[in-house]
Each structure stands twice: as C-alpha cells, then as structure tokens.
Enzyme design. Sequence first.
Site, PDB file in Angstrom:
ATOM      1  N   GLU A  38      -0.796   2.245  10.354  1.00 42.35           N
ATOM      2  CA  GLU A  38      -0.234   3.057   9.270  1.00 42.35           C
ATOM      3  C   GLU A  38      -1.192   4.204   8.986  1.00 42.35           C
ATOM      4  O   GLU A  38      -2.418   4.043   9.092  1.00 42.35           O
ATOM      5  CB  GLU A  38      -0.050   2.215   8.000  1.00 42.35           C
ATOM      6  CG  GLU A  38       0.440   3.067   6.823  1.00 42.35           C
ATOM      7  CD  GLU A  38       0.998   2.265   5.660  1.00 42.35           C
ATOM      8  OE1 GLU A  38       0.704   1.064   5.554  1.00 42.35           O
ATOM      9  OE2 GLU A  38       1.733   2.865   4.856  1.00 42.35           O
ATOM     10  N   ASN A 363      10.612  -1.243   5.611  1.00 42.73           N
ATOM     11  CA  ASN A 363       9.289  -1.868   5.644  1.00 42.73           C
ATOM     12  C   ASN A 363       9.223  -3.130   4.794  1.00 42.73           C
ATOM     13  O   ASN A 363       9.451  -4.215   5.284  1.00 42.73           O
ATOM     14  CB  ASN A 363       8.216  -0.858   5.196  1.00 42.73           C
ATOM     15  CG  ASN A 363       6.865  -1.523   5.018  1.00 42.73           C
ATOM     16  OD1 ASN A 363       6.458  -2.307   5.871  1.00 42.73           O
ATOM     17  ND2 ASN A 363       6.183  -1.256   3.927  1.00 42.73           N
ATOM     18  N   GLU A 364       8.984  -2.958   3.525  1.00 41.64           N
ATOM     19  CA  GLU A 364       8.689  -4.132   2.693  1.00 41.64           C
ATOM     20  C   GLU A 364       9.758  -4.230   1.611  1.00 41.64           C
ATOM     21  O   GLU A 364       9.451  -4.339   0.439  1.00 41.64           O
ATOM     22  CB  GLU A 364       7.302  -3.918   2.074  1.00 41.64           C
ATOM     23  CG  GLU A 364       6.586  -5.145   1.662  1.00 41.64           C
ATOM     24  CD  GLU A 364       5.146  -4.837   1.246  1.00 41.64           C
ATOM     25  OE1 GLU A 364       4.950  -4.016   0.332  1.00 41.64           O
ATOM     26  OE2 GLU A 364       4.223  -5.415   1.840  1.00 41.64           O
TER      27      GLU A 364
HETATM   28  O1  AHR Z   1      -1.160  -2.495   4.403  1.00 38.82           O
HETATM   29  C1  AHR Z   1      -1.108  -1.740   3.241  1.00 38.82           C
HETATM   30  C2  AHR Z   1       0.243  -1.817   2.571  1.00 38.82           C
HETATM   31  O2  AHR Z   1       0.500  -3.128   2.172  1.00 38.82           O
HETATM   32  C3  AHR Z   1       1.404  -1.480   3.454  1.00 38.82           C
HETATM   33  O3  AHR Z   1       1.653  -0.129   3.488  1.00 38.82           O
HETATM   34  C4  AHR Z   1       2.540  -2.189   2.796  1.00 38.82           C
HETATM   35  O4  AHR Z   1       3.542  -2.551   3.707  1.00 38.82           O
HETATM   36  C5  AHR Z   1       1.889  -3.357   2.105  1.00 38.82           C
HETATM   37  O5  AHR Z   1       2.265  -3.429   0.780  1.00 38.82           O
END
Ligand code: AHR
Length: 648
Positions: A38, A363-364
């Site tokens: 990232e 993503n999350e």
């Molecule tokens: O790894 C850091 C962050 O943690 C990532 O961007 C996210 O997916 C998670 O909350």
Amino acid sequence: MTKVKSTPRPVKSPVSLTIQAGRPGAKINPAMWGVFFEDINFGADGGLYAELVKNRSFEFPDPLMGWTRISPSLACGQLSIRTDNPFDAANPHYLRIQSEGTAPFGVANEGFRGIGLREDESYDFSIQIRGVSGAPRVNVQLYGADGTLLAAALLQGFSSGWKKFTAVLRPADADPKGRLQIVLEGKGAVDLDLVSLFPRHTWKHRPGGLRADMVQMLADLKPGFLRFPGGCIVEGSVLERRYQWKNTIGPMENRRWLINRWNYEFIHRPTPDYFQSFGLGFFEFFQLCEDIGAEPLPIINCGMACQFNSGELCPLDELDAYLQDALDLIEFATGPSRSPWGAQRAAMGHPRPFKMKLLGIGNEQWGPQYIERYTRFAKVLKEKHPEIQLVAAAGPLPDDERFKFIWSKMRELNADIVDEHCYANPAWFFANSHRYDHYDRNGPKVFMGEYAAQSVAMVSTKNRNTLECALSEAAYLIGLERNADVVRMASYAPLFGHVDAWQWTPNLIWVDNLRIYGTPNYYVQQLFSRNRGDVVLPTQLEGIKKSPAGVEDLYAGATRDDRAGEIILKVVNATSQAISAMVNLKEVKRVGVGSETILTGTSLNDVNSFAEPAKVVPKTRSFKAGGSVFKHAFPGNSMTVLRLKVWR
Ligand code: AHR
C-alpha cells in the site's frame, strides 16, 4: 568382580512431537505467503518508486511545496506558477523562472525528506523546458546537506516550445539528505515542468523504475502473490479520491496527481507533502509481479469510500462505471493486444498478457451496503470471467459483529475467498493459533490479508517490530499452514515504512533514503514462504502447557516438500526456557542430513534497526537427526525450522 557397563536409559522427555509422515493432508497453495503493498508511510512516492524529486510537476495544492527559492543577495528575479499552454493538460501547472541575471536565481527541491545520493551512482536528470525570453542557461546542481556542491550540469539552447532536456549527474560524495538545485544563469525567463531525478541503478535498470534494494527485499521473500494498491487507499476518504487504476497507466506525464489519503488521515501523524504521482501504477504493478514471480492480486474500489471516513456510497444504479473499471482491468492485464485495453498494455511495452487469476472487490468494507455491491460485482464478473477468483472483504476486525454478518452472507453467496484483517496484541496471535481448526471446510476460503501483532495497541505510534510480535505471528502462521485447506493466502501489513515519514507502525520493512532492513516479522514471513512445503503433515504435540489466556508453551506444524523429499518442521517456543521434545517421524525409515534454522534474540523486546539490522535474523546450520525418533531442544523465545531429508 567385573563391572557391567549399563546402557544409558533414554531421558524421558515430557514433550512429544509426532509427525505422520505417511498421511499427507491438505495441499498448500503455492501462492500461500504473499505481500501486501500500500502507498502508506511513503511506500510508493518517496519509497518504491525511485523518483527523487518531490512535487516534480508543481501539482500539489501549494504548487511550490517541496521547493524553496534560491536567491542570493545580488539576485533579482521572479518565480511564478502558471497554467497557460501547459506541457500536459492532465497536470497543468508549471514553474516560470525569470531572472535579471545579476546572480544565479532559481529553486531547490528537498526530495522526500532529503535526496539520497550514492557516491558510485549516476543520476539521470530530466526536465521539460520552454524558453520564454533572453538566452539564459539552466544550472542543475546536487548539493549535500552541509551545502557542499556534489555534481552539476549546464543546460542551454531553449526554444519557444516545450522540450525535454537531460543530464547525468555523478555526485562526488554520498549524502542521505542531499538536495537538487535548478538556477538560471544570465538574464531571461524559462518555463519548467516534470523535473525528475532517478538513480541509474533502479530495479532491472529500468529508466524511471523502482528502487532496487526495496524490490530485492520483496524478491527475497519469494512471495506467492502481491496485493496492490492496498489497503484503505483503494477506497479513498471520499469516492472522488478513490484509487482509479486508469489514471495510473500510460505516459507518466498524463498520470494525474492525487492527494494521498494518509496525508491527512491521522491528526497525530500529519504528512502534508504526501501525494500520489502514480509513477508506480498498475502496469508497473503487473510487471513487478512478473519480475518476482508473484501472482497479482489487484484490489478495486466497489463503489464505497472508506467507512472510517465518509463512507460515501455510489448509488446502485450508478455502479456500472465501477463494474466496467473491473472488466477493463481484466482486459488490460489479460486481454489480447488487439483489444482496446490490451492495446494500452502493449503500447507500454508488454504485448503478452500478464497472468491474473485473482481480483479483490473492495478493501475493508462491511455492512449490507457492501453485500449489495459485492453481489453485483460477483454476478457480472463470474459470468464474464469465471476463471478469476474473487476476494471479498470482511471488515476491519477478525471477530466483531460486522465480521460475523459478512461471513454469514459470504457463505450464502458461496464466495470464493474472504479477506480477514487481524491487528491485535501478541497474546491474541498466540492464543489464536487454532482459530482455523474449526472453520467450515466447505465454505469460502480465507485470505489472511492483513495481519500484524501490535506491541502496544492498534494505531499506537509506540508500536515496534519486536521479537515477541514476530514469534506470536509465527505461532499464528503455523495454525494457518496447518489449515491450508481453508487458509489459501496470507500477508503482513503494512509492508514498508520510511523512518522519517511514516503514518503507521509496525511495518514489515523499514527504509530511509539509502538503507533498508527487514524486521523480525519479515524473517518470520520469509521462513514460511521459503519453507512452505506442498502438503500438510498431521502433527501431534503432547505434554505442553497452556496459560489461562490460551498461550501455549510450544507450537508445531509440519509439511512435506515433495521434490526435495524433505519434512519441514516449524516450531515456536513461546517460553523463555529451552524445551526438549521427543520428535517422532512416523512411517519414516531413514533420515539424512538436513538443516536447522533458528530465529531468536536475547530479549523479547529485541528489534532490528539501521544500527543493528541483523540483530534478529535466522541462522542456519546443518542438522543430523540420527534417526526417525530423536530428542531435540528448541531454544527459549525462538522459531525453529528443521528440514529433514527422509526415506519412507
Ligand atoms: O495496513 C494499514 C491499514 O489497515 C490498511 O490500509 C487498511 O486496510 C487497514 O485498516
């Protein structure tokens, strides 16, 4: 009386470790251990992307951020940011320097917390220049932090149209915090844009490429996959600032700048100069995967901005554009070079399709809104690209209500793979080594997409990459490996941290402008990826103690490497004392010479650093078991990998 020499009685070891060598279990995914990338902590700009000039196109909201005016007392001139007749419409700002010629006058760029210069390196400088008036010369100079001039080159002969000028600079000395200076000599004015400086020695010597030492660290992990571009950066704090892969391909100058979400995410760690140039974009991502033999795992936005921020949603009746982005991405990666997006890939120098078998949807994310959007993506993608396995999100935590809700839905939807994220303290990781023993064998598979033990607490700036964290992860990964039929992939997160510019800690690898080191956590992941094995072998541990919090003294798992004919035994001793165990390799006739690798330290708080990059690193020696039943001592606070050549 003759004294009869008694044969020594075998010492009865209270701990026994039995491995069923003849009863192979689940096959392990060859791509099991991978990498999560990232652009956080200066991961791309200022990190993996080897560009050394910050704000090279003057596109930051403060167009001169990163630049300072160089104006000795006798100098007289003006700096102005303009947008008329730009070099490139996508990035329209440029700098005009006008000088009266009384003394050199111009600007200096501070780089990303300085410009890292090596003495034995050539630096490729390039710039777009348009002459405006007079016939000034442009002096390009590299300075050390103490003001020593280290290299210089003169550019001249500018015309009324934009033109690229280049120079090679060879610094006379190394400096981790150098700067680049561009000054006008003589009376006149010029326009400048796309100011760039790269070390010649990038990864594979690609011009404008990636930082070689950082890629090498990834390659050394032998990663099975590479997830890209994140992380929350996929989502954006609002949809307008989401990661859009189409803006990251094609000629560099056309890639439109974006503010990095980690620029302003943490009030306690603001990074106002953090932007995305997309010099490391989706083409470079696929190319990197190919270079290091990792399967690409692109993650795309599913019509949801980060739910920790705005949580903005793309209305369902407008989701087609997002779906189209996903379809086009597949075509860009795998389509024939005559297809519209395949042609763009070919134009960038890769007519052959890349391999792509995985795609992450969001993503999350969490909640019913995610289910609605995931369902739409899955329907279209499964219809058009049944060959692609989809990775679904499961929220930010490994066991809360959001997580349970998503899992129940993903089971109903028969999802391929669910991406779990675990940031917790070391005790959690130790205690959860058996987490997957009871998972449904027929449900969706698991991607342990982000894991990292936090020495203090999640998002604490005090978190450190300690040996204790690494060992707790090792104990946890033994559980992932044992459940290789359920857990198909795993990656630590985040990957990189720049020591002068991070927002998040801990990270797998730390860098400054010239140096790099792996953490104990890096070496744990490396021990797993380099000692993967093809199948799991059932392993029983008896005689060990477990604390009320669920932390066991010893953790063990075994796999078999079919080609090498080796049993690979991984053991974590979570106590401070050595533990002896009777190891019994069932159905093994003969054991040859193998190897023993140990990762340990002098204290659980040990960390690696630039001063001591190898304080906690694995050490390997040759190892003779002596038979299929042998006693072995596992040092306190350690991870051990035994590779045993066996005949059955
Ligand atoms: O790894 C850091 C962050 O943690 C990532 O961007 C996210 O997916 C998670 O909350």
